[in-house]
Design an enzyme around this catalytic site. Structure first.
Site, PDB file in Angstrom:
ATOM      1  N   ASP A  11      -1.208  -2.748   8.930  1.00  0.00           N
ATOM      2  CA  ASP A  11      -0.592  -2.744   7.606  1.00  0.00           C
ATOM      3  C   ASP A  11      -0.408  -4.190   7.167  1.00  0.00           C
ATOM      4  O   ASP A  11       0.316  -4.954   7.805  1.00  0.00           O
ATOM      5  CB  ASP A  11       0.761  -2.022   7.713  1.00  0.00           C
ATOM      6  CG  ASP A  11       1.416  -1.820   6.361  1.00  0.00           C
ATOM      7  OD1 ASP A  11       0.800  -2.159   5.336  1.00  0.00           O
ATOM      8  OD2 ASP A  11       2.556  -1.319   6.343  1.00  0.00           O
ATOM      9  N   ASP A 105      -4.232  -1.566   1.745  1.00  0.00           N
ATOM     10  CA  ASP A 105      -3.685  -2.494   2.741  1.00  0.00           C
ATOM     11  C   ASP A 105      -3.312  -1.840   4.063  1.00  0.00           C
ATOM     12  O   ASP A 105      -2.603  -2.425   4.860  1.00  0.00           O
ATOM     13  CB  ASP A 105      -2.455  -3.210   2.165  1.00  0.00           C
ATOM     14  CG  ASP A 105      -1.289  -2.274   1.951  1.00  0.00           C
ATOM     15  OD1 ASP A 105      -1.517  -1.087   1.665  1.00  0.00           O
ATOM     16  OD2 ASP A 105      -0.138  -2.720   2.075  1.00  0.00           O
ATOM     17  N   GLU A 106      -3.797  -0.636   4.314  1.00  0.00           N
ATOM     18  CA  GLU A 106      -3.367   0.088   5.501  1.00  0.00           C
ATOM     19  C   GLU A 106      -4.512   0.918   6.065  1.00  0.00           C
ATOM     20  O   GLU A 106      -5.248   1.547   5.296  1.00  0.00           O
ATOM     21  CB  GLU A 106      -2.293   1.096   5.074  1.00  0.00           C
ATOM     22  CG  GLU A 106      -0.950   0.933   5.690  1.00  0.00           C
ATOM     23  CD  GLU A 106      -0.042   2.074   5.248  1.00  0.00           C
ATOM     24  OE1 GLU A 106       0.149   2.999   6.040  1.00  0.00           O
ATOM     25  OE2 GLU A 106       0.427   2.042   4.104  1.00  0.00           O
TER      26      GLU A 106
END
Ligand SMILES: [Mg+2]
Length: 444
Positions: A11, A105-106
Site C-alpha cells: 500500500d 496504490d494497493e
C-alpha cells in the site's frame, strides 16, 4: 490456510499527496490535501503532516480547511498518479505473475509464484525489504507499507500496522493472537452498521467475536455475513490472489488535470472513446450489450451509468450515441475530471445491431481544442509552463491573476511569480499521452 506468510499486501503511503510532495519540493514536509477544492469538495488524500491536524480522507474540504488552514489544497494530477501506479504494478508483476491490484496504490502479490527458494519468514521478509527499496527507486522516492501473512486478510491487516513506510510480517501460527485484541471493524465487511449490531450484543473485539457460536452470529447479522465473520474471526481466509483476468469488459477512460466544463468537448471525448472501444471489440471479435459511462466530478465523486441493449454491438455510432445519452442525464455543470466509456456483457459474436447500422459509421467529429487551462481557469496544483521561467505549478489564482511556483521534482524549491490569468506566456503543461491511457479498468 497457507503454511507460509506468502501473501504480500503493498500500500503506497498517502499516495496522491506523496506524489504532489515529490513533484513540488516546497511542499515536502508540509501539510498537503488533495481533493475537490471547491465549496462541495471532499478530501481524497491528506499527507501525514495534514493528518496530524485531523484531516482525513472523505472529510469535506471545508472542514479540512478549518482544521488545517495552512495546508496546500491541490486539485490533483491524475496523469502523475497513473504513471506512478503503472511503474509500481509493473514492478510487482516482475516479482510474481499473480498480482491483484485493488486500486491505483494497493495490490496483493502471491509469493508462492515468485520463484523463491523457500517461503520461510526470513526469505519473504528479505524480498519485501528489497521490494520496498525498488518501489522508491521506480517512483522517484515514494514509500510503501507492506504486510505479509498467510492470507489476504492477514496481509492487509499487517500492512496497516506500521504505516507509513513500514513492513510487518505476521508469522504463521500467530494470526489469532494478533487479531484477538483488535476491534471487530478490522474484519473486512464489518462496517458501521454491523459493528453497531455487534456492539449491542456486547461484541467489541475479535476475541469477543470468536466466542460467539455460528448460530448466534447468523441470528445477529444474517446467514451469509454470519458465516464469513465466523471464519474470519478465526483468521480463516482462503481467498486466492486473482490477477487481472481476461477482460470481461472493454473500456477507455481519460483523466484530465483541468476540470472540463464544456458539454460539447465532453461529448467529443466520449465519441472518440466510443470509437476506441468499438475498435478494440472488433479487433478481439467481441461485442457487448451493456454500454456504460464513468464520470468523475470536480469534487471527486464518481458516477457510473449504464444501459443495456437487447442485442450485442461493436459499433462506434451505437456506443457513442448511448454514451452521450447517458451523459445528458448527469449534472456536470461543476466540471468533470474523468470520462470513460465501456462495453460489458461481452459475447464473442455480433448480432444485428439494434439501430440497424451495418457498416461502421464514421461520425464527423467537431474540431475542439483538447482540455486546456482556458476551459475552467487555473486549478491549484496543476502543471504549467512559462515561456521564460519554464516548468512550475499553480499555487493559486483569482481575480484575473494566477500565481505560479517554478519548481519540479528535480529542482530545489523555486521562486513564486504572479501573472495575469490570460498571459499568453503561461500555458498548461501536459505530459505526452501514454499508450496506457486507453487501458482498463472498466467503468463502474
Ligand atoms: Mg495507500
Amino acid at each position: 490456510m497457507r503454511e507460509h506468510a506468502s501473501v504480500l499486501h503493498l500500500d503506497l503511503d498517502a499516495f496522491f499527496a506523496s506524489v504532489e510532495q515529490r513533484d513540488k519540493p516546497s511542499l515536502r514536509g508540509k501539510p498537503v490535501v488533495v481533493g475537490g477544492v471547491g465549496g462541495r469538495g471532499v478530501v481524497s488524500t491528506a499527507s501525514y503532516e495534514a493528518r496530524r491536524y485531523g484531516v482525513r480522507s472523505a472529510m469535506s474540504t471545508r472542514e479540512a480547511r478549518a482544521r488545517c488552514p495552512h495546508a496546500a489544497f491541490l486539485s490533483g494530477r491524475f496523469h502523475a498518479y497513473r504513471e506512478a501506479s503503472r511503474a509500481v504494478m509493473e514492478l510487482l508483476r516482475s516479482v510474481s505473475p499473480l498480482v491483484e491490484p485493488l486500486s491505483l496504490d494497493e495490490a496483493f502479490v502471491d509469493l508462492e509464484h515468485a520463484g523463491l527458494p523457500d517461503l520461510e519468514v526470513g526469505t519473504v521478509t528479505g524480498l519485501a525489504e528489497e521490494l520496498r527499496e525498488r518501489v522508491a527507486a521506480v517512483t522517484g522516492g515514494l514509500t510503501a507499507s507492506v504486510g505479509l501473512g498467510t492470507s489476504k486478510f492477514i496481509a492487509k491487516v499487517a500492512s496497516d500496522l506500521d504505516k507509513p513506510d513500514g513492513l510487518v510480517v505476521v508469522a504463521p501460527g500467530t494470526e489469532r493472537d494478533l487479531l484477538r485484541p483488535m476491534h471487530v471493524t478490522v474484519i473486512p465487511g464489518v462496517g458501521p452498521a454491523t459493528a453497531e449490531r455487534l456492539r449491542r450484543a456486547g461484541i467489541h473485539t475479535v476475541a469477543d467475536l470468536e466466542r460467539v457460536g455460528l448460530d448466534e452470529l447468523v441470528q445477529l447479522v444474517g446467514r451469509a455475513h454470519g458465516h464469513g465473520l465466523h471464519e474470519l474471526a478465526r483468521a480463516h481466509d482462503d481467498r486466492p490472489v486473482v490477477p487481472e483476468r481476461e477482460a470481461k469488459s472493454v473500456s477507455v477512460e481519460g483523466t484530465y488535470d483541468t476540470d472540463l466544463a464544456d458539454r460539447r468537448l465532453m461529448e467529443h471525448l466520449l465519441t472518440r472513446q466510443a470509437g476506441e472501444v468499438a475498435a478494440r471489440l472488433r479487433k478481439s471479435g467481441l461485442s457487448g450489450r451493456t454500454v456504460s459511462i464513468k464520470v468523475r466530478l470536480h469534487d471527486f465523486t464518481t458516477l457510473s451509468r449504464s444501459t443495456t441493449l437487447p442485442s450485442p454491438t461493436d459499433q462506434t455510432a451505437t456506443i457513442s450515441r448511448l454514451a452521450r445519452r447517458l451523459l445528458a442525464d448527469l449534472d456536470t455543470s461543476g466540471g468533470v475530471r474523468l470520462l470513460g466509456v465501456g462495453v460489458s456483457g461481452l459475447a464473442d459474436w455480433v448480432q444485428e445491431d439494434l439501430f440497424g447500422e451495418t457498416a461502421e459509421e464514421q461520425e464527423p467529429l467537431p474540431e475542439v481544442d483538447l482540455p486546456t487551462d482556458r476551459l475552467r481557469g487555473w486549478s491549484p496544483g496543476m502543471d504549467v509552463v512559462h515561456a521564460e521561467m519554464g516548468r512550475g505549478w499553480v499555487w493559486g489564482s483569482g481575480r484575473g491573476v494566477v500565481t505560479v511556483r517554478f519548481e519540479t521534482a528535480q529542482t530545489p524549491p523555486g521562486p513564486v511569480r504572479s501573472y495575469r490569468a490570460d498571459d499568453p506566456c503561461l500555458t498548461a503543461w501536459q505530459p505526452a499521452p501514454l499508450p496506457e491511457d486507453a487501458a482498463p479498468p472498466a467503468p463502474g
